[in-house]
Design a protein around this motif. Structure first.
Motif, PDB file in Angstrom:
ATOM      1  N   PHE A 110       0.868  -1.179   0.000  1.00 43.76           N
ATOM      2  CA  PHE A 110       0.000   0.000   0.000  1.00 43.76           C
ATOM      3  C   PHE A 110       0.904   1.229   0.000  1.00 43.76           C
ATOM      4  N   ILE A 111       0.845   2.003  -1.081  1.00 44.09           N
ATOM      5  CA  ILE A 111       1.708   3.180  -1.204  1.00 44.09           C
ATOM      6  C   ILE A 111       0.856   4.428  -1.409  1.00 44.09           C
ATOM      7  N   ASN A 112       1.434   5.568  -1.034  1.00 44.78           N
ATOM      8  CA  ASN A 112       0.748   6.846  -1.150  1.00 44.78           C
ATOM      9  C   ASN A 112       1.706   7.886  -1.709  1.00 44.78           C
TER      10      ASN A 112
ATOM     11  N   TYR B 257      11.866  -7.281  -7.658  1.00 38.20           N
ATOM     12  CA  TYR B 257      12.282  -5.962  -8.117  1.00 38.20           C
ATOM     13  C   TYR B 257      11.894  -4.920  -7.066  1.00 38.20           C
ATOM     14  N   PRO B 258      12.830  -4.531  -6.204  1.00 37.07           N
ATOM     15  CA  PRO B 258      12.525  -3.542  -5.171  1.00 37.07           C
ATOM     16  C   PRO B 258      12.211  -2.186  -5.789  1.00 37.07           C
ATOM     17  N   GLN B 259      11.284  -1.480  -5.159  1.00 35.34           N
ATOM     18  CA  GLN B 259      10.918  -0.135  -5.600  1.00 35.34           C
ATOM     19  C   GLN B 259      11.414   0.886  -4.573  1.00 35.34           C
ATOM     20  N   ALA B 260      11.575   2.089  -5.024  1.00 37.75           N
ATOM     21  CA  ALA B 260      12.168   3.136  -4.193  1.00 37.75           C
ATOM     22  C   ALA B 260      11.284   3.475  -2.992  1.00 37.75           C
ATOM     23  N   GLY B 261      11.924   3.866  -1.904  1.00 42.59           N
ATOM     24  CA  GLY B 261      11.209   4.413  -0.756  1.00 42.59           C
ATOM     25  C   GLY B 261      10.777   5.835  -1.062  1.00 42.59           C
ATOM     26  N   ILE B 262      10.690   6.660  -0.047  1.00 43.38           N
ATOM     27  CA  ILE B 262      10.256   8.027  -0.267  1.00 43.38           C
ATOM     28  C   ILE B 262      11.230   8.751  -1.209  1.00 43.38           C
ATOM     29  N   ASN B 263      10.678   9.422  -2.199  1.00 41.85           N
ATOM     30  CA  ASN B 263      11.488  10.170  -3.155  1.00 41.85           C
ATOM     31  C   ASN B 263      10.652  11.302  -3.730  1.00 41.85           C
ATOM     32  N   PHE B 264      11.291  12.267  -4.341  1.00 46.94           N
ATOM     33  CA  PHE B 264      10.556  13.458  -4.764  1.00 46.94           C
ATOM     34  C   PHE B 264      10.971  13.914  -6.162  1.00 46.94           C
ATOM     35  N   LEU B 265      10.097  14.715  -6.765  1.00 50.97           N
ATOM     36  CA  LEU B 265      10.360  15.394  -8.028  1.00 50.97           C
ATOM     37  C   LEU B 265       9.765  16.786  -7.929  1.00 50.97           C
ATOM     38  N   LEU B 266      10.530  17.797  -8.326  1.00 47.89           N
ATOM     39  CA  LEU B 266      10.074  19.174  -8.335  1.00 47.89           C
ATOM     40  C   LEU B 266      10.177  19.714  -9.753  1.00 47.89           C
ATOM     41  N   GLY B 267       9.169  20.475 -10.178  1.00 48.25           N
ATOM     42  CA  GLY B 267       9.184  20.983 -11.539  1.00 48.25           C
ATOM     43  C   GLY B 267       8.655  22.399 -11.657  1.00 48.25           C
TER      44      GLY B 267
ATOM     45  N   ILE C 262       3.216  30.636 -15.036  1.00 50.89           N
ATOM     46  CA  ILE C 262       4.267  29.786 -14.491  1.00 50.89           C
ATOM     47  C   ILE C 262       3.599  28.726 -13.630  1.00 50.89           C
ATOM     48  N   THR C 263       3.954  27.475 -13.870  1.00 52.39           N
ATOM     49  CA  THR C 263       3.377  26.375 -13.106  1.00 52.39           C
ATOM     50  C   THR C 263       4.462  25.717 -12.266  1.00 52.39           C
ATOM     51  N   PHE C 264       4.198  25.606 -10.973  1.00 49.10           N
ATOM     52  CA  PHE C 264       5.099  24.919 -10.050  1.00 49.10           C
ATOM     53  C   PHE C 264       4.466  23.580  -9.675  1.00 49.10           C
ATOM     54  N   SER C 265       5.259  22.521  -9.704  1.00 47.77           N
ATOM     55  CA  SER C 265       4.742  21.186  -9.387  1.00 47.77           C
ATOM     56  C   SER C 265       5.677  20.483  -8.417  1.00 47.77           C
ATOM     57  N   ALA C 266       5.085  19.674  -7.559  1.00 50.20           N
ATOM     58  CA  ALA C 266       5.858  18.858  -6.626  1.00 50.20           C
ATOM     59  C   ALA C 266       5.198  17.491  -6.514  1.00 50.20           C
ATOM     60  N   LEU C 267       6.019  16.464  -6.508  1.00 53.12           N
ATOM     61  CA  LEU C 267       5.523  15.098  -6.371  1.00 53.12           C
ATOM     62  C   LEU C 267       6.402  14.365  -5.376  1.00 53.12           C
ATOM     63  N   VAL C 268       5.804  13.888  -4.311  1.00 49.71           N
ATOM     64  CA  VAL C 268       6.512  13.080  -3.323  1.00 49.71           C
ATOM     65  C   VAL C 268       5.943  11.668  -3.423  1.00 49.71           C
ATOM     66  N   ASN C 269       6.739  10.754  -3.928  1.00 48.60           N
ATOM     67  CA  ASN C 269       6.309   9.369  -4.097  1.00 48.60           C
ATOM     68  C   ASN C 269       6.576   8.567  -2.820  1.00 48.60           C
ATOM     69  N   ASN C 270       5.650   7.663  -2.524  1.00 46.15           N
ATOM     70  CA  ASN C 270       5.812   6.751  -1.390  1.00 46.15           C
ATOM     71  C   ASN C 270       6.123   7.532  -0.107  1.00 46.15           C
ATOM     72  N   ILE C 271       5.215   8.401   0.247  1.00 46.16           N
ATOM     73  CA  ILE C 271       5.457   9.343   1.342  1.00 46.16           C
ATOM     74  C   ILE C 271       5.687   8.650   2.686  1.00 46.16           C
ATOM     75  N   PHE C 272       5.218   7.424   2.853  1.00 44.04           N
ATOM     76  CA  PHE C 272       5.415   6.709   4.117  1.00 44.04           C
ATOM     77  C   PHE C 272       6.605   5.761   4.062  1.00 44.04           C
ATOM     78  N   ASP C 273       7.411   5.875   2.993  1.00 45.07           N
ATOM     79  CA  ASP C 273       8.687   5.149   2.877  1.00 45.07           C
ATOM     80  C   ASP C 273       8.497   3.633   3.030  1.00 45.07           C
ATOM     81  N   VAL C 274       7.509   3.108   2.326  1.00 48.05           N
ATOM     82  CA  VAL C 274       7.212   1.675   2.403  1.00 48.05           C
ATOM     83  C   VAL C 274       8.243   0.886   1.594  1.00 48.05           C
ATOM     84  N   GLU C 275       8.737  -0.201   2.166  1.00 49.68           N
ATOM     85  CA  GLU C 275       9.592  -1.117   1.419  1.00 49.68           C
ATOM     86  C   GLU C 275       8.699  -2.152   0.740  1.00 49.68           C
ATOM     87  N   TYR C 276       8.755  -2.178  -0.591  1.00 53.39           N
ATOM     88  CA  TYR C 276       7.877  -3.106  -1.308  1.00 53.39           C
ATOM     89  C   TYR C 276       8.497  -3.501  -2.637  1.00 53.39           C
ATOM     90  N   GLU C 277       7.969  -4.599  -3.182  1.00 53.82           N
ATOM     91  CA  GLU C 277       8.366  -5.086  -4.501  1.00 53.82           C
ATOM     92  C   GLU C 277       7.102  -5.198  -5.337  1.00 53.82           C
TER      93      GLU C 277
END
Length: 747
Positions: free
Chosen positions: A673-675, A732-742, A692-707
């Motif tokens: 379960f990821i958010n 195939y492990p997936q990343a924990g909490i990570n971000f993208l800013l645009g 001008i558009t500002f964007s932010a994306l924080v993937n897997n905000i609860f830092d879940v370890e999952y495949e």
């Protein structure tokens, strides 16, 4: 009349050319000879039809706003009894910061997405209702995108394609007839951006975790004297979550449009170049999965001192360019036609360091009597794909009748080269040289008829022919022909302004893939799809519920195993089925608070599945179909606190699933379960800079370890005198909490 006469002559020339232009392969070099007459005849027909239309329509039609109908022939409409979800470019934009199309679509119903590198960049894929990418029909503006031989879809070859999308429709189940490979789980048809009335320019940049960055430049000239040009160029690069899983991709899109009265002509050129370090092996060691989740065994070897090393160029390299010419014509108030010519050229290789290889298998001489050596090899794919699609649509108040089809040809070369050996033995030019050629022709008729104001009947008949020839060092030469009849029918009943019900039945057939001939799973598949749905629409609530029963004969299910190039292995499972319920909703709690939950509850089973264990073939009874979770949940919770500001929490739950078909505990992929959190703010300026558009994306905000993906295999050991079957798995492990800013600037 002279134009009509020339047209008839051209059509006769084309038919004669097609009948005699089978690919010729010279056995000594396996080179291919392409017929330029075929291409010339197709373009000539296109040109003369256009000229004829201009002559016959002079003063017959007033200037009309021509709607975009390029993809209408393969898309479902609201009154059709089809289960589908539409996604607009506005829905994609806030999260379009470098991740690929399958990741951007992962919150749709019944969708499970995964990525080799662990962070959504590079090689990505999706499954729908448990069906993998080779069973999902994908079209770009109605033109087939699936690779003709593997039937897979490689979005990595179209970097940043999401930035050029106008809309996406995901049909679940058999859906409507479309062009290309058979849809056994879903159809994904994507429409690219059309012409814009006003000129524009946009610069978009993003940066995030794992040194992920995206740079995009887009422009449009606006409509001037019936012409408009628009385009995009992009660069996406990332180090990846997994060790050395870096990627560097260049993408482009160019679109030239001619718009006049009832005519729209579009020429598109798009494609990309990618270089990615291989990450398709996953992690087999449970200890490393717990303590070293980024470990990547690709390129690993041991030097003369026994020290572990990694080969720097264990990479995948591929170039792909697409060319499409579309002509849409509104002949009268009731008649609209579409015609398209397309050509795709692709070429690339992946490079591998191989330890202790037998030089005899590479046609290389032994060194001082020793035929075992480390070596570096490149395995190439060089292919061409071209053809034509067409549709003719008649519409009035009661009837929507469409006739369409396509004729496509694929020409593929497969060859391998040894570029280095341990003892500097002169490398051979090629150690294997094979080909795969495929012709795909289909015709379909779709009819939608309003019996009353409330009752709509739908019928869809398709006839498809596939001709496949191939050679390989893994299987005997293939020369197969498949003929499929794919009928669909259904009805839609509009009970009142808010409630509609529909029922659907469809049959689909699909031919084996190239790799299936290697594994011996060469039976064509058949699917019987039953759908029953309810649609509720009100001002505040939209609710779509759909029950489905998909019955398969000889379904090619994933075994869970991978071949030596990381591709999944399939097997015919005999009888199998998928039975489930999908619910999708959009709820406006207030004008500023939106709630979009969906879930799928399903049962996915092989019936009387036989498997050899410990040297004995056993009837395992009904088993779970590989990679088919029984429960999937997705949700988007959006808050619009101020003008231009959007805050969203996106959630995805994927239930436990097996990676094989024998219900082994070793093959179990745990639920997760990821958010993700997504924020965007559009600041309107309109003084030189439009916004001008500002964007932010924080993937897997609860830092879940999952495949999100993995593989399962078995092997037999008879060294003790008895056959003992052992099991193994990789993940195939997936990343924990990570971000993208645009940030993007629009002019």
């Amino acid at each position: 009349m002279p134009l009509l006469f020339v047209l008839i002559l051209r059509m006769k020339t084309l038919l004669a050319t097609l009948s005699s232009s089978r690919i010729r392969v010279k056995k000594s070099t396996k080179y291919k000879v392409l017929s330029t007459k075929t291409c010339f005849s197709l373009f000539s027909i296109f040109y003369f039809l256009f000229s004829f239309s201009q002559e016959t329509q002079k003063d017959s039609l007033k200037t009309t706003e021509l709607k975009e109908v390029t993809v209408s022939s393969v898309r479902a409409k609201d009154k059709n009894p089809i289960t589908f979800t539409n996604v607009s470019k506005e829905q994609i934009a806030p999260r379009n910061l470098g991740q690929d199309v399958p990741i951007l679509l992962q919150y749709l119903p019944s969708v499970v997405s995964t990525t080799d590198a662990g962070n959504g960049v590079g090689y990505t894929s999706l499954r729908v209702r448990g069906s993998d990418g080779s069973r999902i029909n994908v079209t770009l503006n109605g033109v087939p995108f699936n690779d003709s031989e593997s039937q897979g879809t490689f979005f990595v070859n179209l970097p940043d394609f999401a930035s050029s999308l106008e809309s996406v429709q995901l049909q679940r189940g058999v859906g409507t007839s479309t062009n290309g490979a058979g849809a056994f789980g879903a159809s994904l048809n994507m429409a690219t951006k059309s012409y814009q009335e006003k000129a524009y320019a946009e610069i978009a940049n993003s940066y995030g975790s794992f040194n992920t960055r995206k740079h995009t430049l887009s422009f449009g000239t606006g409509l001037h004297d019936n012409f408009e040009l628009n385009g995009r160029i992009s660069n996406i690069a990332s180090d990846g979550f997994i060790d050395r899983a870096e990627s560097n991709m260049l993408g482009y899109f160019f679109n030239a449009n001619y718009v006049k009265e009832s005519t729209l002509i579009k020429f598109m050129a798009f494609g990309g170049k990618e270089k990615t370090y291989q990450a398709w092996y996953g992690i087999e060691d449970p200890e490393k999965l717990r303590n070293d989740r980024t470990f990547n065994p690709a390129g690993m070897y041991f030097d003369e001192n026994g020290t572990m090393q990694f080969y720097d160029d264990e990479t995948d390299n591929y170039w792909q360019n697409h060319f499409q010419l579309h002509w849409t014509e509104k002949w009268s108030e009731h008649w609209i036609s579409n015609a398209a010519l397309h050509y795709t050229i692709g070429k690339g290789y992946f490079e591998q360091y191989k330890e202790d290889e037998d030089l005899n298998e590479y046609n290389l001489p032994a060194f001082n009597g020793n035929s075992i050596s480390d070596l570096v090899r490149k395995r190439w794919l060089d292919n061409d794909f071209f053809g034509a699609t067409f549709s003719l649509n008649y519409r009035d108040e009661k009837t929507d009748l469409l006739f369409g089809g396509a004729a496509n040809r694929y020409l593929g070369l497969h060859y391998g080269e040894v570029v280095w050996t341990q003892n500097n033995i002169p490398a051979s030019n090629r150690y294997y040289d094979n080909f795969g050629n495929k012709d795909d022709v289909n015709f379909y008729t779709k009819a939608s008829y309003n019996v009353t104001n409330k009752l709509n009947l739908f019928a869809d008949l398709q006839y498809r022919m596939v001709f496949y020839e191939a050679t390989s060092f893994r299987f005997d030469a293939v020369n197969d022909t498949f003929r499929f009849f794919n009928p669909k029918t259904g009805l839609n009943y509009q009970l009142d302004e808010q409630n509609a019900f529909y029922g659907y039945f469809g049959i689909a057939n699909k031919e084996p893939r190239r790799d299936d001939y290697e594994s011996g799973a060469i039976k064509p598949e058949r699917l019987f799809d039953y759908e029953l749905g309810w649609k509720f629409n009100s001002e505040k609530v939209k609710l779509y519920a759909n029950a489905f029963y998909m019955r398969y004969n000889d379904q090619l299910v994933l075994t869970g195993d991978l071949n030596d190039v990381g591709a999944p292995v399939f097997t015919n499972s005999g009888k199998s089925y998928r039975l489930g319920l999908e619910v999708e909703s959009m709820i406006a709690i207030t004008d500023k608070l939106l709630f979009n939950p969906n879930f799928t509850l399903s049962q996915n089973r092989n019936e009387d599945f036989y498997y050899e264990i410990n040297g004995v073939v056993r009837d395992l009874g009904n088993t779970n179909i590989a990679y088919s979770p029984d429960f999937i949940f997705g949700n988007r919770f959006s808050y619009l606190p101020a003008k231009g500001l959007q805050l969203s929490l996106l959630s995805k739950f994927v239930g436990e699933q097996y990676m094989g078909n024998i219900d082994s505990e070793v093959s179990k992929l745990d639920s997760y379960f990821i958010n993700d959190f997504n924020a965007s703010f559009d600041w309107e300026i309109n003084k030189g800079i439009k916004s001008i558009t500002f964007s932010a994306l924080v993937n897997n905000i609860f830092d879940v370890e999952y495949e999100s993906n993995g593989y399962f295999y078995t092997f037999d050991d008879d060294s003790s005198g008895n056959v003992i079957t052992y099991e193994g798995a990789g993940f195939y492990p997936q990343a924990g909490i990570n971000f993208l800013l645009g940030m993007s600037l629009k002019f």
